[in-house]
Scaffold this active site. Structure first.
Site, mmCIF file in Angstrom:
data_model
loop_
_atom_site.group_PDB
_atom_site.id
_atom_site.type_symbol
_atom_site.label_atom_id
_atom_site.label_comp_id
_atom_site.label_asym_id
_atom_site.label_seq_id
_atom_site.Cartn_x
_atom_site.Cartn_y
_atom_site.Cartn_z
ATOM 1 N N LYS A 91 3.758 3.671 5.062
ATOM 2 C CA LYS A 91 3.939 3.846 3.614
ATOM 3 C C LYS A 91 5.047 4.857 3.286
ATOM 4 O O LYS A 91 5.895 4.615 2.434
ATOM 5 C CB LYS A 91 2.612 4.317 3.010
ATOM 6 C CG LYS A 91 2.563 4.301 1.507
ATOM 7 C CD LYS A 91 1.302 4.981 0.970
ATOM 8 C CE LYS A 91 0.027 4.440 1.576
ATOM 9 N NZ LYS A 91 -1.172 5.056 0.988
ATOM 10 N N LYS A 103 -3.901 11.357 8.337
ATOM 11 C CA LYS A 103 -5.043 11.180 7.441
ATOM 12 C C LYS A 103 -6.169 12.057 7.930
ATOM 13 O O LYS A 103 -6.257 12.375 9.121
ATOM 14 C CB LYS A 103 -5.504 9.723 7.443
ATOM 15 C CG LYS A 103 -6.308 9.357 6.218
ATOM 16 C CD LYS A 103 -5.384 9.065 5.061
ATOM 17 C CE LYS A 103 -6.100 8.608 3.830
ATOM 18 N NZ LYS A 103 -5.147 7.955 2.898
ATOM 19 N N THR A 187 -0.976 7.098 -8.597
ATOM 20 C CA THR A 187 -1.206 5.895 -7.789
ATOM 21 C C THR A 187 -1.270 4.668 -8.696
ATOM 22 O O THR A 187 -0.615 3.640 -8.437
ATOM 23 C CB THR A 187 -2.484 6.031 -6.945
ATOM 24 O OG1 THR A 187 -2.423 7.291 -6.254
ATOM 25 C CG2 THR A 187 -2.617 4.924 -5.926
ATOM 26 N N ASN A 218 -10.137 6.964 -9.099
ATOM 27 C CA ASN A 218 -8.916 7.498 -9.710
ATOM 28 C C ASN A 218 -7.827 6.426 -9.851
ATOM 29 O O ASN A 218 -7.265 6.220 -10.923
ATOM 30 C CB ASN A 218 -8.440 8.694 -8.875
ATOM 31 C CG ASN A 218 -7.086 9.180 -9.330
ATOM 32 O OD1 ASN A 218 -6.062 8.603 -8.969
ATOM 33 N ND2 ASN A 218 -7.068 10.208 -10.150
HETATM 34 N N1 GLU Z 1 -4.495 9.321 -0.283
HETATM 35 C C1 GLU Z 1 -3.320 8.812 -0.901
HETATM 36 C C2 GLU Z 1 -2.799 7.595 -0.134
HETATM 37 O O1 GLU Z 1 -3.522 6.958 0.577
HETATM 38 C C3 GLU Z 1 -2.278 9.873 -1.184
HETATM 39 C C4 GLU Z 1 -1.727 10.578 0.015
HETATM 40 C C5 GLU Z 1 -0.833 11.767 -0.293
HETATM 41 O O2 GLU Z 1 -0.575 12.028 -1.468
HETATM 42 O O3 GLU Z 1 -0.425 12.405 0.652
HETATM 43 O O4 GLU Z 1 -1.667 7.217 -0.266
#
Ligand code: GLU
Length: 428
Positions: A91, A103, A187, A218
Site C-alpha cells: 500500500k 502492522k 480513509t 471509522n
Molecule cells: N490502519 C490503517 C491502514 O490499514 C492506517 C495505517 C497508518 O496510518 O499507518 O491503512
C-alpha cells in the site's frame, strides 16, 4: 481455507511473471523482516492481573521507515498481523509514500475493558515494543478498534520512555497532541476520491449512485457520510450484528449521532448497540447486504468477507475495498468472470496512511496545515496514483488489483536494487 498470509502472497505470485525482476526479490519479499510477539501484563480494575498477547510485524523498510496500524481484536493472531504488514508494504508503495510496511495488534476484546484498563494495556503494549519503533524506524497508527484517544496514550508513553517529545512516532493522534486535521475521516475520504476518479474515467458520476456499505467503523462511517453528501444514495449499512436497508436511502450522520449520544451518556469508548437496534429501517443479514443489487458495493468491515462460497451471489458490478483483504483470491477470480470490477484495498483505503504521512511530515516540520490543505493534497496524491494504476490495468489488460501490485512491486524492487543488490543481499 488456506491461511490468510499465503492467500495475500498469492497476489504477488500472480504478477511476478509479468515483471522482469531478479528472482532474489521474490525470495526476499516472501516473509517479513521481523515478527515480535509480546505478552503484556495488565492490572485490572478489580485488582486481578491479566496477560494479553500482542504482536508487531515489520515487513519491509527498504522504501522508508516501517508504517502501519495497531489492531485490538479478539481474533488478532500472527497470521493476520503478518498479512496486514505485507499489505501495508504494498500500500505505501502504491500510494507513493516514503514508507515500508508493518502492522501491530493485541488479541483482546477491547469492548470488555474499562477505559482505564484499556489505557494500561495501550501503554503496556508500547513499553513492550518501544525498542523497535521510533519516528525514523517504525511508526504505528490506528486500525480496527483503536482510535485517536488510544494513539494519544501510546505517543505519551513513548515520550515518557524516551524522555523526549517525539510526536512523529505515532500518527492518528488527537489534534491536541499534534494529530493532523482530516486524519479521522481520511480513509473514507480517500476511498471516495479514488471511486470518483474511476467513475469519471468511465464517464459516470457519483451523484445518484446506489451504494451498500458493509461495516460502520471509522472508515465505513466516514465513507458513507461523505458519499451521501456527494449525492450517492446509501441503500444499506451494516455492523458486526447485522444490516439495515432503506429503499429511500439511509442517513449515516443521523445514525452516528444516536450512537455518539449513547456513548457519551455511558462514557464509553466503544458503542455497545447495533445499528439494527436503533434505526427504524428494514433489518437484513450481512450476507443479504453483500448480495444487494446496487451500483457500488463497499466493503469496510474485515478480511475474508467475499469468499468462493458467496462470490457468485454478488450482484454489484463495482466493488470498493475499504477494509484490508475483504475478498479472497478465489473469490476474486469468480468476480472477474462475472465482470465485476474490484477497486483494490491497497489503493482504495490508502487515504488513511496518506494522511498519516502528512501528520508525520507536519510533526517533523513543527508546522501544521488546515483541513482544506490536507484534503487537497490527499485528493491530488491519491487520484494521481489511481490514474497510474488504471492506465497500467488498461495497457497490460489485467485487473486493477494486479495493476496496483505491479506498480507497488516495481517501486519496492526499484528501491531494493538501487541500494546495491549485491552488497544488500550479502548483508542480509
Ligand atoms: N490502519 C490503517 C491502514 O490499514 C492506517 C495505517 C497508518 O496510518 O499507518 O491503512
Amino acid at each position: 481455507m488456506r491461511n490468510l498470509f499465503d492467500d495475500a502472497k498469492s497476489r504477488l505470485d500472480k504478477v511476478l511473471p509479468l515483471l522482469s525482476l531478479p528472482e532474489d526479490i521474490a525470495i526476499r519479499l516472501a516473509q517479513p523482516k521481523l515478527n515480535l510477539t509480546v505478552n503484556i501484563p495488565v492490572r485490572m480494575d478489580d485488582g486481578s492481573l491479566k496477560v494479553f498477547t500482542g504482536y508487531r510485524v515489520q515487513y519491509d523498510d527498504t522504501r522508508g521507515p516501517y508504517k502501519g496500524g495497531i489492531r485490538f481484536h479478539p481474533d488478532v493472531c500472527i497470521d493476520e498481523v503478518t498479512s496486514l504488514a505485507f499489505w501495508m508494504t504494498v500500500k505505501c508503495a502504491v500510494a507513493g509514500l516514503p514508507f515500508g510496511g508493518a502492522k501491530g495488534g493485541v488479541a483482546v476484546d477491547a469492548k470488555m475493558l474499562s477505559k482505564l484498563e484499556l489505557e494500561r494495556l495501550s501503554r503496556g503494549y508500547i513499553r513492550a515494543i518501544a525498542d523497535i519503533i521510533g519516528p525514523k524506524r517504525d511508526i504505528p497508527a490506528p486500525d480496527m478498534y483503536t482510535n485517536a484517544t488510544i494513539m494519544g496514550w501510546m505517543a505519551d508513553e513513548y515520550n515518557l520512555i524516551m524522555r523526549e517529545q517525539l510526536p512523529g512516532v505515532i500518527t492518528g493522534k488527537p489534534v491536541y497532541l499534534g494529530g493532523s486535521k482530516g486524519r479521522e475521516a481520511a480513509t473514507g475520504q480517500g476511498a471516495l476520491y479514488v471511486l470518483e476518479c474511476w467513475l469519471k474515467r468511465n464517464t459516470k458520476k457519483l451523484q445518484g449512485m446506489r451504494i451498500a456499505v458493509q461495516g460502520f467503523g471509522n472508515a465505513g462511517y466516514h465513507f458513507a457520510r461523505l458519499a451521501q453528501e456527494a449525492g450517492c444514495k446509501v441503500m444499506a449499512l451494516s455492523d458486526s450484528k447485522g444490516a439495515i436497508y432503506s429503499k429511500d436511502g439511509l442517513d449515516p450522520k443521523k445514525i452516528m449521532f444516536h450512537r455518539k449520544k449513547h456513548n457519551e451518556l455511558k462514557a464509553m469508548l466503544y458503542c455497545d448497540v447495533s445499528i439494527c437496534e436503533e434505526a427504524e429501517n428494514e433489518v437484513m443479514t450481512n450476507e443479504e447486504l453483500l448480495a444487494l443489487d446496487v451500483d457500488v458495493l463497499v466493503l469496510a468491515a474485515m478480511e475474508n468477507q467475499i469468499t468462493k462460497d458467496n462470490a457468485v451471489k454478488i450482484q454489484a458490478k463495482l466493488i470498493l475495498e475499504i477494509a484490508n483483504g475483504p475478498i479472497t483470491s478465489q473469490a476474486d477470480e469468480i468476480l472477474q468472470k462475472n465482470n465485476a470490477v474490484v477497486i483494490p484495498d491497497v489503493l482504495a483505503n490508502a487515504g488513511g496512511v496518506t494522511v498519516s504521512y502528512f501528520e508525520w511530515v507536519q510533526n517533523r516540520a513543527g508546522y501544521y496545515w488546515e483541513e482544506e490543505e490536507v484534503n487537497e493534497k490527499l485528493k491530488y496524491l491519491l487520484q494521481k496514483q489511481a490514474g497510474i494504476i488504471f492506465n497500467t490495468a488498461e495497457e497490460k489488460k489485467v485487473t486493477l488489483r494486479s495493476a496496483a501490485y505491479i506498480e507497488g512491486l516495481e517501486r519496492i524492487s526499484g528501491a531494493i536494487q538501487n541500494r546495491g543488490t549485491k552488497e544488500y543481499f550479502q548483508n542480509l
